[in-house]
Scaffold this motif. Sequence first.
Motif, PDB file in Angstrom:
ATOM      1  N   SER A 118       0.878  -1.102  -0.039  1.00  0.00           N
ATOM      2  CA  SER A 118       0.139  -0.113   0.092  1.00  0.00           C
ATOM      3  C   SER A 118       0.846   1.320  -0.012  1.00  0.00           C
ATOM      4  O   SER A 118       2.159   1.193   0.007  1.00  0.00           O
ATOM      5  N   LEU A 119       0.348   2.409  -0.320  1.00  0.00           N
ATOM      6  CA  LEU A 119       0.982   3.605  -0.255  1.00  0.00           C
ATOM      7  C   LEU A 119       1.465   3.860   1.182  1.00  0.00           C
ATOM      8  O   LEU A 119       2.760   4.312   1.272  1.00  0.00           O
ATOM      9  N   THR A 120       0.734   3.380   2.257  1.00  0.00           N
ATOM     10  CA  THR A 120       1.502   3.586   3.518  1.00  0.00           C
ATOM     11  C   THR A 120       2.702   2.953   3.984  1.00  0.00           C
ATOM     12  O   THR A 120       3.499   3.218   4.456  1.00  0.00           O
ATOM     13  N   ALA A 122       0.753  11.840  -7.231  1.00  0.00           N
ATOM     14  CA  ALA A 122      -0.438  11.037  -6.727  1.00  0.00           C
ATOM     15  C   ALA A 122      -1.352  12.056  -5.962  1.00  0.00           C
ATOM     16  O   ALA A 122      -2.692  11.960  -6.217  1.00  0.00           O
ATOM     17  N   LEU A 123      -0.771  12.863  -5.188  1.00  0.00           N
ATOM     18  CA  LEU A 123      -1.530  13.648  -4.259  1.00  0.00           C
ATOM     19  C   LEU A 123      -2.244  14.988  -5.190  1.00  0.00           C
ATOM     20  O   LEU A 123      -3.448  15.367  -4.927  1.00  0.00           O
ATOM     21  N   ARG A 160      -6.191   5.732  -0.891  1.00  0.00           N
ATOM     22  CA  ARG A 160      -6.350   4.743   0.458  1.00  0.00           C
ATOM     23  C   ARG A 160      -6.394   3.197  -0.258  1.00  0.00           C
ATOM     24  O   ARG A 160      -5.927   2.145   0.237  1.00  0.00           O
ATOM     25  N   GLY A 161      -6.826   3.038  -1.348  1.00  0.00           N
ATOM     26  CA  GLY A 161      -6.799   1.698  -2.117  1.00  0.00           C
ATOM     27  C   GLY A 161      -5.827   1.475  -3.087  1.00  0.00           C
ATOM     28  O   GLY A 161      -5.666   0.142  -3.355  1.00  0.00           O
ATOM     29  N   ALA A 162      -5.068   2.332  -3.546  1.00  0.00           N
ATOM     30  CA  ALA A 162      -4.106   1.997  -4.406  1.00  0.00           C
ATOM     31  C   ALA A 162      -2.927   1.500  -4.142  1.00  0.00           C
ATOM     32  O   ALA A 162      -2.371   1.554  -2.901  1.00  0.00           O
ATOM     33  N   THR A 163      -2.308   0.726  -4.707  1.00  0.00           N
ATOM     34  CA  THR A 163      -1.005  -0.096  -4.543  1.00  0.00           C
ATOM     35  C   THR A 163       0.302   0.584  -4.934  1.00  0.00           C
ATOM     36  O   THR A 163      -0.169   1.395  -5.847  1.00  0.00           O
TER      37      THR A 163
END
Length: 337
Positions: A231-233, A268-269, A277-280
């Motif tokens: 994930s992005l996080t 991306a922002l 939230r859902g993007a890989t």
Amino acid sequence: MNARIATPVKPTVVNADAVVRSARTVIATEAAAIRALESRIDASFVEACHLILGCKGRIVVSGMGKSGHIARKIAATLASTGTPAFFVHPGEASHGDLGMIMPDDILLAISYSGETDELLFILPAIKRQGIPMISITGSPKSSLASQANVNLDAGIPSEACPLGLAPTASTTAALVVGDALAIALLEARGFTADDFARSHPAGSLGRRLLLHIADVMHSGEDVPRVGPDASLTQALVEMTRKHLGMTAVVDAEGHLLGVFTDGDLRRALDDDGVDLRGATVAELMTRGPKTIGSDKLAVEAAQLMEQHQIHALLVVDAEQRVVGALNIHDLLRARVV
């Protein structure tokens, strides 16, 4: 107890025009001395080069007084450009340092007058060992020149010193002849920048020519990497932990798929169509990033970064597996840039 009152010292008044005129005269005088040397680069110079190129030992450079200072510099220049050389003080030579000079060596003796007692005193011992001698003098008929196998004429029209006493133009001329020897020998040997760097590993040129990517890159657990489904996080956490401003995106075998950087995050922002939230990370990464091999020179990484306006690089092997990473700060710390 009476204290002494210091008498104020009047400052010397400097005549600006006079000092400028004096300095320009010195420069013109020494420049004329150097120009006069060109016509004297002849068969003797070629013979001196031939002798040195055939030397199986080292070049022992010697001189007294100001000529000694020039001799030290010439020895250093020869040694750093592919001709093994060192300085021997002629006064110390007669008190034991002659033992430093071996039969396979060549003596390069420097004396403007060609009559320096300390040099002439050690010549019989040099001759007995059959050691060839090259002299740099201002007088081809001097004692030193007459005993040398080859004499290089470094005579000058006049010294820059108005009293004609302080060695000025004469030492400059000797230095230039020594430099001419060193560079002619360098070219004759095919001495390269890589060869020069090997004898200057601590210098900026040495760092640029000898330091490889493997010497400065982060490797092992210090390399930021995530899988394509991260994930992005997760990608941001990995970037933060590894402090390189990016993370590699790799498959299960470690092959490079792409790179995710601070720039990708900003893009991306700014994209309203991206579900952060859902993007890989595979959806946000840059594919086909610039990479480099660990066997390349560090300076090549600097050039690649500058050319493509990037601040970090991934290091890959022949199978495109990620083996390291580095950024511009690593190159700055290594003083490559």
